[in-house]
Design an enzyme around this catalytic site. Structure first.
Site, PDB file in Angstrom:
ATOM      1  N   LYS A 160      11.308  -4.521   5.425  1.00 17.99           N
ATOM      2  CA  LYS A 160      10.467  -3.268   6.780  1.00 17.99           C
ATOM      3  C   LYS A 160       9.304  -4.499   6.830  1.00 17.99           C
ATOM      4  O   LYS A 160       9.134  -4.071   5.723  1.00 17.99           O
ATOM      5  CB  LYS A 160      10.468  -2.202   6.181  1.00 17.99           C
ATOM      6  CG  LYS A 160       9.590  -1.222   6.917  1.00 17.99           C
ATOM      7  CD  LYS A 160       8.818  -0.734   6.603  1.00 17.99           C
ATOM      8  CE  LYS A 160       6.679  -0.420   5.952  1.00 17.99           C
ATOM      9  NZ  LYS A 160       6.177  -1.668   6.774  1.00 17.99           N
TER      10      LYS A 160
ATOM     11  N   GLY B  53       3.548  -5.153  -2.670  1.00 13.18           N
ATOM     12  CA  GLY B  53       1.404  -4.516  -1.885  1.00 13.18           C
ATOM     13  C   GLY B  53       1.101  -3.677  -3.387  1.00 13.18           C
ATOM     14  O   GLY B  53       0.804  -4.123  -4.060  1.00 13.18           O
ATOM     15  N   SER B  54       0.300  -2.296  -2.752  1.00 16.20           N
ATOM     16  CA  SER B  54      -0.751  -2.443  -3.529  1.00 16.20           C
ATOM     17  C   SER B  54      -0.492  -1.347  -4.772  1.00 16.20           C
ATOM     18  O   SER B  54       0.399  -0.850  -4.673  1.00 16.20           O
ATOM     19  CB  SER B  54      -1.738  -1.511  -2.963  1.00 16.20           C
ATOM     20  OG  SER B  54      -0.775  -0.506  -2.657  1.00 16.20           O
ATOM     21  N   THR B  55      -1.586  -1.353  -5.459  1.00 14.96           N
ATOM     22  CA  THR B  55      -0.599  -0.779  -7.655  1.00 14.96           C
ATOM     23  C   THR B  55      -0.474   1.238  -6.209  1.00 14.96           C
ATOM     24  O   THR B  55       0.799   1.184  -7.135  1.00 14.96           O
ATOM     25  CB  THR B  55      -1.958  -0.883  -8.418  1.00 14.96           C
ATOM     26  OG1 THR B  55      -1.618  -2.082  -8.667  1.00 14.96           O
ATOM     27  CG2 THR B  55      -0.883   0.488  -8.943  1.00 14.96           C
TER      28      THR B  55
ATOM     29  N   GLY C  78       2.927   1.332  -4.422  1.00 10.50           N
ATOM     30  CA  GLY C  78       3.722   1.283  -5.567  1.00 10.50           C
ATOM     31  C   GLY C  78       4.043   2.356  -7.027  1.00 10.50           C
ATOM     32  O   GLY C  78       5.172   2.853  -7.777  1.00 10.50           O
TER      33      GLY C  78
ATOM     34  N   GLU D 231       6.105  -4.747  -7.268  1.00 14.89           N
ATOM     35  CA  GLU D 231       4.522  -6.586  -7.304  1.00 14.89           C
ATOM     36  C   GLU D 231       3.627  -6.023  -7.014  1.00 14.89           C
ATOM     37  O   GLU D 231       3.448  -6.010  -5.454  1.00 14.89           O
ATOM     38  CB  GLU D 231       5.705  -7.447  -6.769  1.00 14.89           C
ATOM     39  CG  GLU D 231       4.620  -9.281  -7.109  1.00 14.89           C
ATOM     40  CD  GLU D 231       3.815  -9.722  -6.213  1.00 14.89           C
ATOM     41  OE1 GLU D 231       3.042  -9.093  -6.311  1.00 14.89           O
ATOM     42  OE2 GLU D 231       3.751  -9.704  -5.004  1.00 14.89           O
TER      43      GLU D 231
ATOM     44  N   CYS E  45      -2.710 -11.204  -4.504  1.00 15.51           N
ATOM     45  CA  CYS E  45      -2.977 -10.514  -5.185  1.00 15.51           C
ATOM     46  C   CYS E  45      -2.898 -10.776  -7.280  1.00 15.51           C
ATOM     47  O   CYS E  45      -3.766 -10.051  -8.031  1.00 15.51           O
ATOM     48  CB  CYS E  45      -1.214  -9.701  -5.645  1.00 15.51           C
ATOM     49  SG  CYS E  45      -0.399 -10.719  -5.432  1.00 15.51           S
TER      50      CYS E  45
ATOM     51  N   GLU F 128      -9.780  -4.025  -7.208  1.00 17.68           N
ATOM     52  CA  GLU F 128      -9.632  -5.055  -6.754  1.00 17.68           C
ATOM     53  C   GLU F 128      -9.823  -5.584  -4.792  1.00 17.68           C
ATOM     54  O   GLU F 128      -9.653  -4.799  -3.985  1.00 17.68           O
ATOM     55  CB  GLU F 128      -7.295  -5.614  -6.578  1.00 17.68           C
ATOM     56  CG  GLU F 128      -6.967  -6.792  -5.417  1.00 17.68           C
ATOM     57  CD  GLU F 128      -4.974  -6.754  -5.670  1.00 17.68           C
ATOM     58  OE1 GLU F 128      -4.677  -7.252  -6.019  1.00 17.68           O
ATOM     59  OE2 GLU F 128      -5.212  -5.208  -5.071  1.00 17.68           O
TER      60      GLU F 128
END
Length: 540
Positions: free
Chosen positions: A212, A286-288, A291, A308, A342, A439
């Site tokens: 995706k 992507g973002s935490t 995630g 990641e 990141c 971040e």
């Protein structure tokens, strides 16, 4: 002259790509500022197809804010058919499952060659869609993709099992088997690079996949789908038996479900892929925040997961460093890719003995940073990916002002067209400031002062993240001791962003699970099976 030498040093010591860069004149001849968008449909079963509902959505040029094109918007039903294609490709006895390991390597080599052939076009398309400078797309991103695929191309026939010395009259061995159907979710900051980070280990281990693409940046991924077809990824042969009187006729239908590529948003398209019961693993970058949501959903099915995620990486500059190098590399560590990394060195801790000089030099370097048209060879910084991301960065900059950090340059939107942010630098930042905790994912450098090794290690580790870190020092003992003390998946010494395919990449703590690149990534795409047989007699 010094800045030119250091800029070259940044490429050599930082990204370490096995490629040659072109001169400005040669490079500009390759630039197509308006590359044709050739593929806008979903790639399922080796075919470009419309979304089942016929829906599309607009792709925005971050440099201008204008619409580039529209692409097919994958729905849950589209994910169902992509998963079915990947599942069919992975069925027992399929040509993909029966292919010699070296054959999978040959496919990756061919795909790398095709990307190399179309390097200039892919770089231009990446710059159009993502906004990163063309010189970076051409000299960094696309060559890195090629090297990653060629690295993984060498692995398929080198993943071995072991014979186990069991007690008694038994013969026992292990074998590494592909995990199966994999869902892979790509972010917008490095669309091509992270696509290849996912394709490489998946193909090397023999998995099939549904990829995706991020809804902001699908264009190079969709073009790569055509290159996958051209590379000749093997057909999956389904035998249909039809009766004609007393005889049977075998008919072969050729599908190509090994790699399927779709575009769509996270809450619908991405969520459908994560929740699908026939997907055996999810690999997400992507973002935490997202995630964590994916981790919860995968846990419900005990689904394998690689995450990641985000980072707030400390960059520690000791007084005994090469100051010219430290200033330039620290600038690169934060501002590369518009700060949209990141692992950006987003907490710059500087020894109090050199703090003032480091800040002065860094401000001068930041003021020289050229922002503008990403197709212009002199541009160092393009736009942020979207208006939403630009607004988030400006909000965090404002929080830095309110918290009392000293804004020394930048801090505003750049221009009134596109999604540009001025290169920004804050000094006298404190660990409890929002800009030092969250971040930012933008061109905002934060410089903090420290006095001792013990102090800076404790402060550097005081974060929910642990993706990367860096150290600048000439003292080898200090470099080793501090590297061992830092809680981060990657620690760079006197360099930054070294992404050689041989080196693993991934985080501690809330920066993720598992590793990308290197042989370590292969473990998360394979299962270990143990086979034990009773034999009549075992001898040593």
């Amino acid at each position: 002259m010094l800045s030119k030498l250091l800029s070259k040093q940044v490429v050599n010591q930082g990204l370490r790509l096995t490629t040659r860069t072109l001169s400005t004149a040669s490079q500009q001849k390759l630039v197509d500022r308006k590359p044709d968008v050739k593929y806008q449909k979903l790639f399922i079963n080796n075919e470009f197809v419309d979304a089942l509902g016929g829906s599309t959505y607009e792709i925005i040029n971050p440099t201008t804010g204008d619409v580039i094109t529209e692409v097919a918007d994958a729905s849950e039903k589209d994910i169902d058919r992509a998963v079915k294609a990947a599942k069919d490709a992975f069925r027992l006895g399929s040509e993909w499952r029966r292919m010699d390991p070296a054959g999978r390597g040959a496919l990756l080599y061919r795909l790398a060659d095709l990307i190399e052939r179309d390097r200039a076009y892919l770089a231009a398309l990446e710059t159009l869609n993502n906004g990163k400078p063309f010189k970076d797309s051409y000299n960094i991103d696309i060559p890195h993709c090629i090297s990653v695929l060629r690295y993984y191309a060498g692995w398929p026939d080198k993943m071995n099992g072991k014979v186990l010395p069991l007690g008694g009259d038994f013969f026992s061995y292990t074998r590494r088997e592909p995990i199966g159907v994999v869902g892979q979710i790509i972010p917008w900051n490095f669309p091509m690079i992270l696509l290849c980070w996912k394709i490489g280990p998946s193909v090397a281990t023999g998995c099939t996949s549904i990829i995706k693409l991020d809804e902001h940046t699908p264009l190079t991924g969709l073009y790569t789908a055509k290159l996958i077809e051209e590379a000749g990824f093997p057909p999956v042969r389904i035998l249909l038996l039809k009766r004609k009187t007393s005889s049977q006729i075998e008919k072969s239908i050729f599908l190509q479900g090994v790699i399927n590529i779709v575009a769509g948003d996270g809450p619908h398209c991405g969520a459908s892929l994560v929740k699908h019961p026939d997907v055996h693993k999810i690999a997400f970058t992507g973002s935490t925040q997202v995630g964590k949501i994916i981790g919860v959903e995968c846990a419900k099915q005990v689904k394998r997961t690689t995450l990641e995620l985000g980072g707030k990486s400390p960059n520690i500059v000791f007084a005994d460093c090469d100051l010219d190098l430290a200033v330039e590399m620290s600038h690169f560590a934060l501002f590369f890719n518009q700060g949209q990394c990141c692992c950006a060195g987003s907490r710059t801790y500087v020894d109090e003995k050199i703090y003032d000089e480091f800040v002065q030099r860094s401000v001068e370097r930041t003021k020289r940073r050229k922002v503008g048209d990403p197709f212009d060879d002199s541009t160092e910084q393009g736009p942020q990916i979207s208006h939403e991301q630009m607004d988030k960065i400006l909000d965090l900059i404002e929080s830095g002002r309110r918290n009392g950090a000293k804004l020394l340059t930048g801090g505003e939107r750049h221009g009134d067209k596109g999604f540009f942010v001025q290169p920004t630098l804050f000094a006298d930042v404190q660990d409890n400031h929002r800009i030092a905790r969250e971040e930012i994912f933008g061109p905002v450098m934060q410089v903090l002062k420290f006095k001792s090794i013990e102090e800076v290690v404790e402060r550097a580790n005081d974060s929910d993240y642990g993706l990367a870190a860096s150290i600048f020092t000439k003292d080898l003992d200090k470099a080793i001791v501090v590297s061992n003390a830092l809680r981060a998946g990657s620690v760079w010494v006197n360099t930054y962003d070294n992404f050689d395919p041989v080196a693993p990449f991934g985080g501690f703590k809330q920066s993720g699970l598992g590793r990308e690149k290197s042989e370590y990534s292969l473990d998360s795409y394979s299962e270990t099976k143990c086979v034990t047989m009773k034999i009549s007699e075992r001898n040593s």
